[in-house]
Design an enzyme around this catalytic site. Sequence first.
Site, PDB file in Angstrom:
ATOM      1  N   ARG A 168       0.590  -1.303  -0.189  1.00 38.02           N
ATOM      2  CA  ARG A 168      -0.066  -0.098  -0.107  1.00 38.02           C
ATOM      3  C   ARG A 168       0.994   1.225  -0.020  1.00 38.02           C
ATOM      4  NH1 ARG A 168      -2.187  -3.357  -1.561  1.00 38.02           N
ATOM      5  NH2 ARG A 168      -3.952  -4.786  -0.841  1.00 38.02           N
ATOM      6  N   SER A 217     -11.609  -0.159   1.621  1.00 37.36           N
ATOM      7  CA  SER A 217     -10.888  -0.721   2.894  1.00 37.36           C
ATOM      8  C   SER A 217     -10.390   0.352   3.571  1.00 37.36           C
ATOM      9  CB  SER A 217      -9.654  -1.558   2.605  1.00 37.36           C
ATOM     10  OG  SER A 217     -10.079  -2.828   2.162  1.00 37.36           O
ATOM     11  N   GLU A 287      -5.755   3.354   5.532  1.00 36.08           N
ATOM     12  CA  GLU A 287      -5.744   3.065   4.082  1.00 36.08           C
ATOM     13  C   GLU A 287      -6.343   4.232   3.366  1.00 36.08           C
ATOM     14  OE1 GLU A 287      -6.506  -0.284   1.000  1.00 36.08           O
ATOM     15  OE2 GLU A 287      -5.940  -0.940   2.742  1.00 36.08           O
TER      16      GLU A 287
END
Length: 295
Positions: A168, A217, A287
């Site tokens: 990420r 998410s 996130e």
Amino acid sequence: MLILPTVKGEYQKDYNLKHLTWFKVGGDAEIFFKPLDSEDLASFLIQNRQKLPITTFGAGSNIIIRDGGIEGVVIKLGQNFSNIEFIDNHLIVGSSCLNYNLAKFCQANDISGFEFLVGIPGTIGGGVAMNAGAYGSEFKDIIVRIEAIDFAGNFRTFTNAESGFKYRGNNLPKDLIILKAVFKVNKGDSENILLRMNEINNTRSLTQPIKERTGGSTFANPEGLKSWELIDKAGLRGYRIGGASMSELHCNFMINNGDATSKDLEDLGDFVRQKVFEDSGVELKWEIKIIGKYV
């Protein structure tokens, strides 16, 4: 009086960003700029000389804009930056192209390896910036190089290795606007590709609140763990603050139930992080990107 660089594209002042985000919350952009093309963007950046703060904006799918809005210039790359080209066995894709659209293009042209994109909301530029991934694949698996421009107006290119992709994220300079991504191409069977894409869509429909106002998410998975399991263990499935709640269907998804503010969403996320840490000793990392000023 604020004097803006001369451009061919479009400026709008005090532009409300709420309608551009999936959460449907947030304040205004002091200046909203949609450049005509890469040369127009470069001209703006060179003239700006890094005086006005710059924020880039994609599809608004994985972001919370605070209710006080964003100072400086918010740059959104429009349709002129969404082309898909097939050259020398490589795909060259504009950063504002939607992930879903690229997945469909690849399926129609017997190109495999892009099926996972059908399950990732947002744009190619955003996906590159966070090394987005799902269903066992990530952007780093398919990228050859990135074409970008820095805030000083210099065009720059980075190979996959130079980009330093990680879970990420990446190690690219922070003052970059991604213009294009170049992908490697592997041929596949269109019907098999479509079957895999349908599997992904069916799984999403059953396990994620895709019809709600959500940002995907909320927290990245800690190494070896699942954020939703930690949230569930802390008893926070369905937990609500103001108009924001953790989804009953998938508790790593935050939902705007219709009247949430950005503060509701951010407060809920911070509360969840605190309670998970107290319960499991694990510090969840956002996130979702949070930008802008508090009211």
